[in-house]
Design a protein around this motif. Structure first.
Motif, PDB file in Angstrom:
ATOM      1  N   ARG A 132      26.743 101.724  63.194  1.00 22.11           N
ATOM      2  CA  ARG A 132      26.349 100.927  62.030  1.00 22.11           C
ATOM      3  C   ARG A 132      25.126 100.069  62.297  1.00 22.11           C
ATOM      4  O   ARG A 132      24.286  99.886  61.420  1.00 22.11           O
ATOM      5  CB  ARG A 132      27.511 100.035  61.596  1.00 22.11           C
ATOM      6  CG  ARG A 132      28.561 100.757  60.769  1.00 22.11           C
ATOM      7  CD  ARG A 132      29.559  99.783  60.184  1.00 22.11           C
ATOM      8  NE  ARG A 132      28.926  98.815  59.310  1.00 22.11           N
ATOM      9  CZ  ARG A 132      29.563  97.774  58.779  1.00 22.11           C
ATOM     10  NH1 ARG A 132      30.830  97.561  59.067  1.00 22.11           N
ATOM     11  NH2 ARG A 132      28.915  96.944  57.987  1.00 22.11           N
ATOM     12  N   TYR A 133      25.022  99.486  63.488  1.00 17.97           N
ATOM     13  CA  TYR A 133      23.921  98.559  63.743  1.00 17.97           C
ATOM     14  C   TYR A 133      22.591  99.274  63.942  1.00 17.97           C
ATOM     15  O   TYR A 133      21.528  98.637  63.914  1.00 17.97           O
ATOM     16  CB  TYR A 133      24.224  97.692  64.958  1.00 17.97           C
ATOM     17  CG  TYR A 133      25.230  96.583  64.689  1.00 17.97           C
ATOM     18  CD1 TYR A 133      25.664  96.287  63.402  1.00 17.97           C
ATOM     19  CD2 TYR A 133      25.738  95.821  65.732  1.00 17.97           C
ATOM     20  CE1 TYR A 133      26.573  95.278  63.161  1.00 17.97           C
ATOM     21  CE2 TYR A 133      26.656  94.805  65.501  1.00 17.97           C
ATOM     22  CZ  TYR A 133      27.075  94.540  64.210  1.00 17.97           C
ATOM     23  OH  TYR A 133      27.982  93.529  63.988  1.00 17.97           O
ATOM     24  N   ASN A 134      22.628 100.595  64.128  1.00 16.91           N
ATOM     25  CA  ASN A 134      21.386 101.364  64.264  1.00 16.91           C
ATOM     26  C   ASN A 134      21.243 102.443  63.199  1.00 16.91           C
ATOM     27  O   ASN A 134      20.297 103.226  63.246  1.00 16.91           O
ATOM     28  CB  ASN A 134      21.304 101.974  65.663  1.00 16.91           C
ATOM     29  CG  ASN A 134      21.030 100.929  66.729  1.00 16.91           C
ATOM     30  OD1 ASN A 134      19.933 100.415  66.830  1.00 16.91           O
ATOM     31  ND2 ASN A 134      22.049 100.597  67.518  1.00 16.91           N
ATOM     32  N   ALA A 174      20.230  94.674  57.012  1.00 14.41           N
ATOM     33  CA  ALA A 174      21.032  94.273  55.859  1.00 14.41           C
ATOM     34  C   ALA A 174      22.406  94.931  55.882  1.00 14.41           C
ATOM     35  O   ALA A 174      23.276  94.599  55.067  1.00 14.41           O
ATOM     36  CB  ALA A 174      20.307  94.608  54.559  1.00 14.41           C
ATOM     37  N   GLU A 175      22.603  95.893  56.795  1.00  7.42           N
ATOM     38  CA  GLU A 175      23.894  96.494  57.141  1.00  7.42           C
ATOM     39  C   GLU A 175      24.463  97.467  56.113  1.00  7.42           C
ATOM     40  O   GLU A 175      25.639  97.809  56.180  1.00  7.42           O
ATOM     41  CB  GLU A 175      24.926  95.413  57.473  1.00  7.42           C
ATOM     42  CG  GLU A 175      24.568  94.618  58.720  1.00  7.42           C
ATOM     43  CD  GLU A 175      25.683  93.714  59.191  1.00  7.42           C
ATOM     44  OE1 GLU A 175      26.847  93.948  58.806  1.00  7.42           O
ATOM     45  OE2 GLU A 175      25.383  92.772  59.940  1.00  7.42           O
ATOM     46  N   HIS A 176      23.681  97.968  55.176  1.00  7.03           N
ATOM     47  CA  HIS A 176      24.128  99.097  54.355  1.00  7.03           C
ATOM     48  C   HIS A 176      23.757 100.364  55.126  1.00  7.03           C
ATOM     49  O   HIS A 176      22.758 101.031  54.845  1.00  7.03           O
ATOM     50  CB  HIS A 176      23.469  99.075  52.974  1.00  7.03           C
ATOM     51  CG  HIS A 176      23.958  97.947  52.111  1.00  7.03           C
ATOM     52  ND1 HIS A 176      25.258  97.514  52.112  1.00  7.03           N
ATOM     53  CD2 HIS A 176      23.311  97.167  51.214  1.00  7.03           C
ATOM     54  CE1 HIS A 176      25.394  96.513  51.251  1.00  7.03           C
ATOM     55  NE2 HIS A 176      24.228  96.282  50.706  1.00  7.03           N
ATOM     56  N   THR A 177      24.584 100.688  56.092  1.00  2.92           N
ATOM     57  CA  THR A 177      24.212 101.661  57.115  1.00  2.92           C
ATOM     58  C   THR A 177      25.318 102.697  57.311  1.00  2.92           C
ATOM     59  O   THR A 177      26.309 102.734  56.580  1.00  2.92           O
ATOM     60  CB  THR A 177      23.953 100.934  58.452  1.00  2.92           C
ATOM     61  OG1 THR A 177      25.096 100.124  58.756  1.00  2.92           O
ATOM     62  CG2 THR A 177      22.717 100.053  58.371  1.00  2.92           C
ATOM     63  N   ALA A 178      25.147 103.555  58.323  1.00  2.00           N
ATOM     64  CA  ALA A 178      26.095 104.629  58.621  1.00  2.00           C
ATOM     65  C   ALA A 178      27.493 104.068  58.828  1.00  2.00           C
ATOM     66  O   ALA A 178      27.695 103.123  59.586  1.00  2.00           O
ATOM     67  CB  ALA A 178      25.635 105.381  59.868  1.00  2.00           C
ATOM     68  N   TYR A 179      28.487 104.704  58.192  1.00  2.00           N
ATOM     69  CA  TYR A 179      29.830 104.120  58.114  1.00  2.00           C
ATOM     70  C   TYR A 179      30.879 105.175  58.460  1.00  2.00           C
ATOM     71  O   TYR A 179      31.143 105.440  59.612  1.00  2.00           O
ATOM     72  CB  TYR A 179      30.005 103.563  56.696  1.00  2.00           C
ATOM     73  CG  TYR A 179      31.093 102.552  56.516  1.00  2.00           C
ATOM     74  CD1 TYR A 179      31.205 101.448  57.346  1.00  2.00           C
ATOM     75  CD2 TYR A 179      31.996 102.679  55.458  1.00  2.00           C
ATOM     76  CE1 TYR A 179      32.203 100.503  57.145  1.00  2.00           C
ATOM     77  CE2 TYR A 179      32.991 101.734  55.245  1.00  2.00           C
ATOM     78  CZ  TYR A 179      33.093 100.652  56.095  1.00  2.00           C
ATOM     79  OH  TYR A 179      34.079  99.728  55.881  1.00  2.00           O
ATOM     80  N   GLY A 180      31.452 105.840  57.451  1.00  2.00           N
ATOM     81  CA  GLY A 180      32.414 106.901  57.713  1.00  2.00           C
ATOM     82  C   GLY A 180      31.732 108.158  58.229  1.00  2.00           C
ATOM     83  O   GLY A 180      30.546 108.380  57.983  1.00  2.00           O
ATOM     84  N   LEU A 181      32.492 109.014  58.943  1.00  2.00           N
ATOM     85  CA  LEU A 181      31.893 110.196  59.578  1.00  2.00           C
ATOM     86  C   LEU A 181      32.890 111.333  59.680  1.00  2.00           C
ATOM     87  O   LEU A 181      34.067 111.118  59.983  1.00  2.00           O
ATOM     88  CB  LEU A 181      31.414 109.838  60.991  1.00  2.00           C
ATOM     89  CG  LEU A 181      31.026 111.011  61.892  1.00  2.00           C
ATOM     90  CD1 LEU A 181      29.678 111.574  61.467  1.00  2.00           C
ATOM     91  CD2 LEU A 181      31.000 110.617  63.357  1.00  2.00           C
TER      92      LEU A 181
END
Length: 444
Positions: A132-134, A174-181
């Protein structure tokens, strides 16, 4: 290259879906009960515990000796943990900085397994992780010795992979990032990561490829899922979220035989759509959370949503209580089997048929025995129909939050994972047991 696709779903189409016979309400309302006495060591989400908050598991099945199979879980800022079939920790990996120029320490949210990827002239199995942070995917080779290896996982992420959802680091922060996988392997030599975006309705696919002896990805495609829903009473329902946030999806799973993606939209329900993403990817809402259609109002002081009308009934099903979270597939013969969804809001697990219109079959909860606690608030889950260790009829691994018990410090945020026999679930719910290859391409 990034391809952006629009998922257009008219209000009329959604109303028609709502008026169709709801699968979930036809299911038994009885909740089966199964037990477990096998759980992993507690993780603590504080500085003393390395900010380890359990979230999502994946099961890697050893091709020859099932006792050497492993369970890999994400612990967010705490990195990854690897457990053997007895739930003993055999490796702990920190959430290190990603191999990129504008790097940040990782936050590992979800994990899945890719089997038989070609890398440096050999075929390897890989744990694929959303960071998420990247806003990217991270890749870890699985040692063929599995639980017998000194270091079961080794990172092989290529440098400077593009962000999955954002144009630059400022947007990523802003953290609207990669989440579920989830991993999708439609044919030999072709592997994709299917990723959801935190705080939006977007789903992306990215093809996993070798880059300079390591693993990266290309061919990013995106699809925006619905965020507004027409109701039979003529109103339009928008799930209540905090300002600037859309109803996100987290738990995805791909049926490797059909290419059908199942994805849980936390405050909406369970979706099904056909991969690859494109004009033919028409989402179908398989089941709805219980309060689907109840109009809520966001209270900025409590940061909670409350019903505008406390007596409103809504148009939901009877199996999923928001949040709908983890999703995985139990493979039976042919097109049969089951789709499992964690109903986080009521500590239960909903079960649907894999085939046809995914008829709902009911739900179960997990009671702890022999020193293990009951499973609460499950987020991610993973299931395999393959025999692994002592679980000769398959295994379910599920997140548990909060972890409780006499040896747990209840002043700290505690999580862990529980192992549950599929044979016990099958008996409790009159389901099928089939231990053949399932989704593992090594045995197709």
């Amino acid at each position: 290259m990034t391809y952006t696709l629009n998922a257009v779903m008219t209000v009329g189409a959604v109303v028609a879906a709502l008026l169709a016979p709801p699968h979930a309400t036809a299911a038994s309302t009885r909740t089966a009960v199964v037990t477990t006495d096998n759980e992993t060591p507690v993780l603590y989400d504080d500085e003393a515990g390395g900010n380890a908050s359990g979230d999502d598991p994946a099961i890697w099945v050893h091709p020859a000796d099932s006792r050497k199979s492993i369970v890999i879980v994400t612990a967010k800022e705490g990195g990854l943990r690897v457990y053997d079939m007895g739930s003993r920790e055999i490796q702990s990996l920190p959430a290190t900085e990603a191999p990129r120029i504008d790097t940040a320490a990782g936050r590992y949210n979800n994990v899945d397994i890719a089997y038989g990827i070609r890398l440096a002239g050999r075929q390897v199995d890989v744990a694929v992780v959303s960071d998420r942070y990247n806003d990217q995917l991270r890749f870890f080779i699985i040692d063929p010795a599995g639980a017998a290896a000194r270091t079961p996982l080794t990172e092989v992420t290529a440098a400077d992979q593009r962000f999955l959802f954002n144009p630059d680091r400022e947007a990523v922060d802003a953290e609207h990032t990669a989440y579920g996988l989830a991993v999708w392997q439609p044919r030999p030599g072709e592997t994709y990561g299917v990723v959801t975006q935190e705080g939006t309705t977007t789903i992306a696919t990215a093809r996993i490829v070798e880059i300079g002896g390591k693993l990266g990805y290309t061919e990013i495609r995106q699809l925006a899922m619905p965020s507004r829903f027409g109701l039979p009473d003529g109103t339009t329902w928008v799930p209540c979220e905090e300002p600037g946030v859309l109803p996100q999806l987290e738990g995805p799973a791909v049926d490797q035989a059909s290419g059908v993606l199942y994805a849980a939209q936390e405050d909406v329900g369970l979706w099904r759509l056909q991969l690859p993403l494109g004009p033919r990817s028409k989402p179908t809402l398989v089941d709805r959370v219980k309060d689907f259609g109840v109009h809520d109002v966001y209270d900025s002081e409590t940061e909670e949503c409350q019903p505008a009308d406390p007596n409103a009934k809504g148009y939901g099903g009877n199996l999923l209580t928001a949040d709908a979270e983890g999703v995985d597939i139990y493979y039976g013969p042919g097109a049969t089997g089951y789709v499992l969804v964690s109903s986080q809001g009521d500590d239960r697990f909903a079960v649907y048929q894999r085939q046809g219109a995914n008829r709902a079959l009911g739900s179960f909860r997990v009671k702890g025995v022999g020193g293990a606690d009951d499973i609460n608030g499950s987020d991610g889950l993973a299931v395999t129909n393959r025999p692994v260790g002592d679980y000769r009829q398959g295994l379910l691994v599920t997140h548990d939050e909060p972890e409780t018990g006499p040896d747990v410090d209840d002043e700290r945020d505690a999580t862990n994972f529980s192992y549950v026999s599929w044979g016990d679930i099958a008996r409790a719910m009159s389901l099928t047991v089939d231990t053949r290859a399932g989704n593992d391409p090594r045995f197709r």
